[in-house]
Design a protein around this motif. Structure first.
Motif, PDB file in Angstrom:
ATOM      1  N   VAL A   1       1.763  20.672 -39.488  1.00 22.68           N
ATOM      2  CA  VAL A   1       2.102  19.593 -38.566  1.00 22.68           C
ATOM      3  C   VAL A   1       2.038  18.272 -39.331  1.00 22.68           C
ATOM      4  O   VAL A   1       1.024  17.973 -39.972  1.00 22.68           O
ATOM      5  N   VAL A   2       3.124  17.513 -39.261  1.00 22.95           N
ATOM      6  CA  VAL A   2       3.177  16.194 -39.897  1.00 22.95           C
ATOM      7  C   VAL A   2       3.423  15.164 -38.792  1.00 22.95           C
ATOM      8  O   VAL A   2       4.415  15.253 -38.079  1.00 22.95           O
ATOM      9  N   LEU A   3       2.512  14.209 -38.669  1.00 24.70           N
ATOM     10  CA  LEU A   3       2.586  13.204 -37.607  1.00 24.70           C
ATOM     11  C   LEU A   3       2.801  11.818 -38.205  1.00 24.70           C
ATOM     12  O   LEU A   3       1.993  11.352 -39.012  1.00 24.70           O
ATOM     13  N   ALA A   4       3.889  11.169 -37.813  1.00 27.30           N
ATOM     14  CA  ALA A   4       4.144   9.786 -38.199  1.00 27.30           C
ATOM     15  C   ALA A   4       3.630   8.872 -37.102  1.00 27.30           C
ATOM     16  O   ALA A   4       4.048   8.987 -35.949  1.00 27.30           O
ATOM     17  N   THR A   5       2.725   7.969 -37.447  1.00 30.68           N
ATOM     18  CA  THR A   5       2.195   7.038 -36.456  1.00 30.68           C
ATOM     19  C   THR A   5       1.585   5.817 -37.128  1.00 30.68           C
ATOM     20  O   THR A   5       1.096   5.895 -38.257  1.00 30.68           O
ATOM     21  N   THR A   6       1.623   4.692 -36.420  1.00 33.98           N
ATOM     22  CA  THR A   6       0.937   3.474 -36.838  1.00 33.98           C
ATOM     23  C   THR A   6      -0.230   3.189 -35.915  1.00 33.98           C
ATOM     24  O   THR A   6      -1.012   2.282 -36.162  1.00 33.98           O
ATOM     25  N   THR A   7      -0.352   3.981 -34.854  1.00 33.19           N
ATOM     26  CA  THR A   7      -1.416   3.780 -33.872  1.00 33.19           C
ATOM     27  C   THR A   7      -2.249   5.051 -33.721  1.00 33.19           C
ATOM     28  O   THR A   7      -2.278   5.659 -32.647  1.00 33.19           O
ATOM     29  N   PRO A   8      -2.920   5.482 -34.786  1.00 34.88           N
ATOM     30  CA  PRO A   8      -3.737   6.695 -34.682  1.00 34.88           C
ATOM     31  C   PRO A   8      -4.853   6.510 -33.659  1.00 34.88           C
ATOM     32  O   PRO A   8      -5.243   5.384 -33.318  1.00 34.88           O
ATOM     33  N   ASP A   9      -5.368   7.607 -33.158  1.00 41.55           N
ATOM     34  CA  ASP A   9      -6.462   7.524 -32.188  1.00 41.55           C
ATOM     35  C   ASP A   9      -7.638   6.746 -32.762  1.00 41.55           C
ATOM     36  O   ASP A   9      -8.298   5.976 -32.061  1.00 41.55           O
TER      37      ASP A   9
ATOM     38  N   THR B   1      17.274  -8.711 -26.927  1.00 40.85           N
ATOM     39  CA  THR B   1      16.850  -7.412 -27.448  1.00 40.85           C
ATOM     40  C   THR B   1      17.676  -6.241 -26.939  1.00 40.85           C
ATOM     41  O   THR B   1      17.749  -5.202 -27.596  1.00 40.85           O
ATOM     42  N   GLY B   2      18.260  -6.369 -25.748  1.00 42.16           N
ATOM     43  CA  GLY B   2      18.966  -5.247 -25.138  1.00 42.16           C
ATOM     44  C   GLY B   2      18.057  -4.345 -24.318  1.00 42.16           C
ATOM     45  O   GLY B   2      18.505  -3.335 -23.771  1.00 42.16           O
ATOM     46  N   ILE B   3      16.783  -4.712 -24.198  1.00 38.79           N
ATOM     47  CA  ILE B   3      15.803  -3.864 -23.509  1.00 38.79           C
ATOM     48  C   ILE B   3      15.720  -4.215 -22.025  1.00 38.79           C
ATOM     49  O   ILE B   3      15.650  -5.388 -21.662  1.00 38.79           O
ATOM     50  N   ARG B   4      15.738  -3.185 -21.173  1.00 37.15           N
ATOM     51  CA  ARG B   4      15.579  -3.368 -19.734  1.00 37.15           C
ATOM     52  C   ARG B   4      14.220  -2.917 -19.234  1.00 37.15           C
ATOM     53  O   ARG B   4      13.652  -3.486 -18.306  1.00 37.15           O
ATOM     54  N   THR B   5      13.695  -1.858 -19.852  1.00 38.62           N
ATOM     55  CA  THR B   5      12.403  -1.318 -19.440  1.00 38.62           C
ATOM     56  C   THR B   5      11.780  -0.597 -20.621  1.00 38.62           C
ATOM     57  O   THR B   5      12.440  -0.330 -21.631  1.00 38.62           O
ATOM     58  N   ARG B   6      10.507  -0.272 -20.477  1.00 41.07           N
ATOM     59  CA  ARG B   6       9.793   0.483 -21.497  1.00 41.07           C
ATOM     60  C   ARG B   6       8.636   1.198 -20.809  1.00 41.07           C
ATOM     61  O   ARG B   6       8.329   0.940 -19.644  1.00 41.07           O
ATOM     62  N   HIS B   7       7.986   2.116 -21.525  1.00 40.31           N
ATOM     63  CA  HIS B   7       6.860   2.863 -20.968  1.00 40.31           C
ATOM     64  C   HIS B   7       5.587   2.502 -21.713  1.00 40.31           C
ATOM     65  O   HIS B   7       5.594   2.386 -22.940  1.00 40.31           O
ATOM     66  N   PHE B   8       4.489   2.336 -20.964  1.00 36.50           N
ATOM     67  CA  PHE B   8       3.183   2.040 -21.554  1.00 36.50           C
ATOM     68  C   PHE B   8       2.210   3.165 -21.235  1.00 36.50           C
ATOM     69  O   PHE B   8       2.264   3.776 -20.151  1.00 36.50           O
ATOM     70  N   VAL B   9       1.307   3.416 -22.176  1.00 37.29           N
ATOM     71  CA  VAL B   9       0.245   4.384 -21.908  1.00 37.29           C
ATOM     72  C   VAL B   9      -0.693   3.826 -20.845  1.00 37.29           C
ATOM     73  O   VAL B   9      -0.860   2.620 -20.700  1.00 37.29           O
ATOM     74  N   SER B  10      -1.305   4.716 -20.096  1.00 33.39           N
ATOM     75  CA  SER B  10      -2.320   4.342 -19.124  1.00 33.39           C
ATOM     76  C   SER B  10      -3.684   4.331 -19.813  1.00 33.39           C
ATOM     77  O   SER B  10      -3.848   4.900 -20.903  1.00 33.39           O
ATOM     78  N   PRO B  11      -4.675   3.704 -19.221  1.00 31.47           N
ATOM     79  CA  PRO B  11      -6.018   3.715 -19.818  1.00 31.47           C
ATOM     80  C   PRO B  11      -6.489   5.130 -20.111  1.00 31.47           C
ATOM     81  O   PRO B  11      -6.349   6.031 -19.286  1.00 31.47           O
ATOM     82  N   GLY B  12      -7.038   5.324 -21.299  1.00 28.72           N
ATOM     83  CA  GLY B  12      -7.529   6.638 -21.682  1.00 28.72           C
ATOM     84  C   GLY B  12      -6.463   7.586 -22.198  1.00 28.72           C
ATOM     85  O   GLY B  12      -6.738   8.783 -22.388  1.00 28.72           O
ATOM     86  N   MET B  13      -5.243   7.085 -22.451  1.00 23.99           N
ATOM     87  CA  MET B  13      -4.152   7.923 -22.954  1.00 23.99           C
ATOM     88  C   MET B  13      -3.837   7.520 -24.398  1.00 23.99           C
ATOM     89  O   MET B  13      -3.062   6.599 -24.636  1.00 23.99           O
ATOM     90  N   PRO B  14      -4.423   8.189 -25.391  1.00 21.31           N
ATOM     91  CA  PRO B  14      -4.208   7.815 -26.791  1.00 21.31           C
ATOM     92  C   PRO B  14      -2.930   8.416 -27.370  1.00 21.31           C
ATOM     93  O   PRO B  14      -2.238   9.213 -26.717  1.00 21.31           O
ATOM     94  N   THR B  15      -2.648   8.059 -28.590  1.00 24.22           N
ATOM     95  CA  THR B  15      -1.453   8.566 -29.279  1.00 24.22           C
ATOM     96  C   THR B  15      -1.449  10.084 -29.364  1.00 24.22           C
ATOM     97  O   THR B  15      -0.390  10.717 -29.278  1.00 24.22           O
ATOM     98  N   SER B  16      -2.609  10.692 -29.531  1.00 22.29           N
ATOM     99  CA  SER B  16      -2.662  12.158 -29.637  1.00 22.29           C
ATOM    100  C   SER B  16      -2.088  12.835 -28.406  1.00 22.29           C
ATOM    101  O   SER B  16      -1.481  13.910 -28.504  1.00 22.29           O
ATOM    102  N   ARG B  17      -2.271  12.225 -27.242  1.00 18.02           N
ATOM    103  CA  ARG B  17      -1.704  12.802 -26.012  1.00 18.02           C
ATOM    104  C   ARG B  17      -0.182  12.776 -26.076  1.00 18.02           C
ATOM    105  O   ARG B  17       0.488  13.765 -25.739  1.00 18.02           O
ATOM    106  N   LEU B  18       0.377  11.637 -26.490  1.00 18.28           N
ATOM    107  CA  LEU B  18       1.837  11.532 -26.611  1.00 18.28           C
ATOM    108  C   LEU B  18       2.362  12.571 -27.585  1.00 18.28           C
ATOM    109  O   LEU B  18       3.350  13.270 -27.321  1.00 18.28           O
ATOM    110  N   ALA B  19       1.717  12.655 -28.747  1.00 21.84           N
ATOM    111  CA  ALA B  19       2.180  13.566 -29.803  1.00 21.84           C
ATOM    112  C   ALA B  19       2.082  15.024 -29.371  1.00 21.84           C
ATOM    113  O   ALA B  19       2.972  15.836 -29.675  1.00 21.84           O
ATOM    114  N   THR B  20       1.007  15.362 -28.674  1.00 19.33           N
ATOM    115  CA  THR B  20       0.830  16.748 -28.226  1.00 19.33           C
ATOM    116  C   THR B  20       1.906  17.140 -27.225  1.00 19.33           C
ATOM    117  O   THR B  20       2.474  18.248 -27.296  1.00 19.33           O
ATOM    118  N   GLU B  21       2.203  16.243 -26.299  1.00 25.63           N
ATOM    119  CA  GLU B  21       3.233  16.537 -25.288  1.00 25.63           C
ATOM    120  C   GLU B  21       4.601  16.736 -25.942  1.00 25.63           C
ATOM    121  O   GLU B  21       5.329  17.694 -25.626  1.00 25.63           O
TER     122      GLU B  21
END
Length: 341
Positions: free
Chosen positions: A84-92, A47-67
């Motif tokens: 505001v137009v939000l593209a997502t497959t993982t809505p809250d 894949t070429g991937i070395r690391t990635r970031h995961f949300v912590s418990p209680g951190m929904p997509t809206s938090r990511l999008a707002t930041e």
């Protein structure tokens, strides 16, 4: 001060702000290998991937999008936009859409806000939608966000998907401007083929399974992907759409400075570059640091490239993606002089 649209040709949507945000929790390949039958070498080789970031418990997509949205607004020097137009497959939640909550948290209550669902092509679909609103005269400024928390829908025990995806968000602000300005978004070439719906899917959770009395299996409740078929269609469709976008811009392939493709797999990006005769050193690779972040991947890659000097004002840039649906798209623009927040 932006040049007036009349002085720069036809009205267009111009990128004037860029922002990105990753959840603090970084997960490297060794951590995944401690609980899944895999290894750092296996993941990096395929894949070429070395690391990635995961949300912590209680951190929904809206938090990511707002930041990410707040940082894009800061980059643009704005505290308000018309939509505001939000593209997502993982809505809250399955209902309602997540964009209105994001807009509210950004102090934009009352502005139109809606979600776009095109999986990994979502950012380009959202960009095209926002650009159309601006070119029609319906809006002057629009915030476009791509945000996904795929760690919440993949099976953590399934090696083929658990190692690939990460969470994050990226955003751009578009303003009304002229088609000849740096940052003006060209025509977005979009496509879809519903006969390929099963290639990339979460089968359970919608009306298809809820309309039956059969409880979903573990596999149906999580994300699945037919890797080899996806590879073929991704390369074919991304290359084809990119070729059209390059022609629409009046460029030749050798004039493209940066290919910023959806960050799914390094081999896919290299294969697309080969079909377009774009050298590898002109292909932006960001997935090694964040994995496949779905709708967030293109704006995250743009933000990283700009902040590290891999993307500069005046560069001729092609954006391209393939995602579930199946969906695909591409567009071209000359990169503007802006700051990343």
């Amino acid at each position: 001060m932006p040049t007036s649209p009349s002085a720069q040709g036809a009205r267009a949507a111009v990128v004037c702000g860029l922002g990105a945000w990753l959840p603090p929790r970084a997960v490297d390949n060794d951590e995944l290998a401690s609980r899944i039958d895999t290894s750092d070498d296996w993941i990096r080789t395929r894949t070429g991937i070395r690391t990635r970031h995961f949300v912590s418990p209680g951190m929904p997509t809206s938090r990511l999008a707002t930041e990410a949205g707040a940082r894009a607004l800061e980059s643009a020097g704005l505290d308000s936009v018309d939509a505001v137009v939000l593209a997502t497959t993982t809505p809250d939640r399955p209902c309602p859409a997540t964009a209105p909550l994001v807009a509210h948290r950004l102090g934009l209550t009352g502005r139109p806000a809606f979600d776009v669902s095109a999986v990994c092509t979502g950012f380009l679909y959202a960009l095209a939608t926002a650009a159309a609103l601006i070119t029609s005269g319906a809006a002057e400024h629009i915030l476009v966000i791509g945000a996904d928390a795929f760690s919440t829908i993949v099976d953590p025990e399934e090696r083929s998907t658990a190692v690939v995806f990460g969470d994050g968000a990226g955003a751009v602000v578009l303003r009304a401007g002229g088609a000849a300005e740096p940052g003006a978004v060209g025509r977005v070439e979009l496509g879809a083929d519903g006969s390929l719906a099963d290639l990339i899917t979460v089968r359970a959770g919608g009306s298809e399974t809820r309309s039956t009395d059969v409880p979903p299996s573990r596999a149906d409740a999580h994300f699945s992907m037919a890797g080899q078929e996806v590879f073929f269609h991704a390369v074919t469709r991304m290359a084809g759409a990119s070729r059209t976008a390059i022609a629409d811009a009046g460029w030749r392939a050798e004039e493209v400075d940066r290919l910023v493709g959806h960050q799914a797999n390094a081999r896919i990006l290299h294969a697309v570059g080969e079909r377009l005769d774009i050298p590898r050193d002109r292909i932006v690779i960001h997935l090694d640091r964040v994995g496949n972040t779905a709708a967030a991947s293109i704006p995250l890659a743009l933000a990283h490239a700009q902040s590290t000097g891999g993307l500069g004002a005046g560069d001729r840039v092609v954006l391209s993606a393939f995602g579930g649906g199946a969906t695909w798209g591409a567009t071209a623009l000359t990169w503007p002089d802006l700051k990343t927040a």
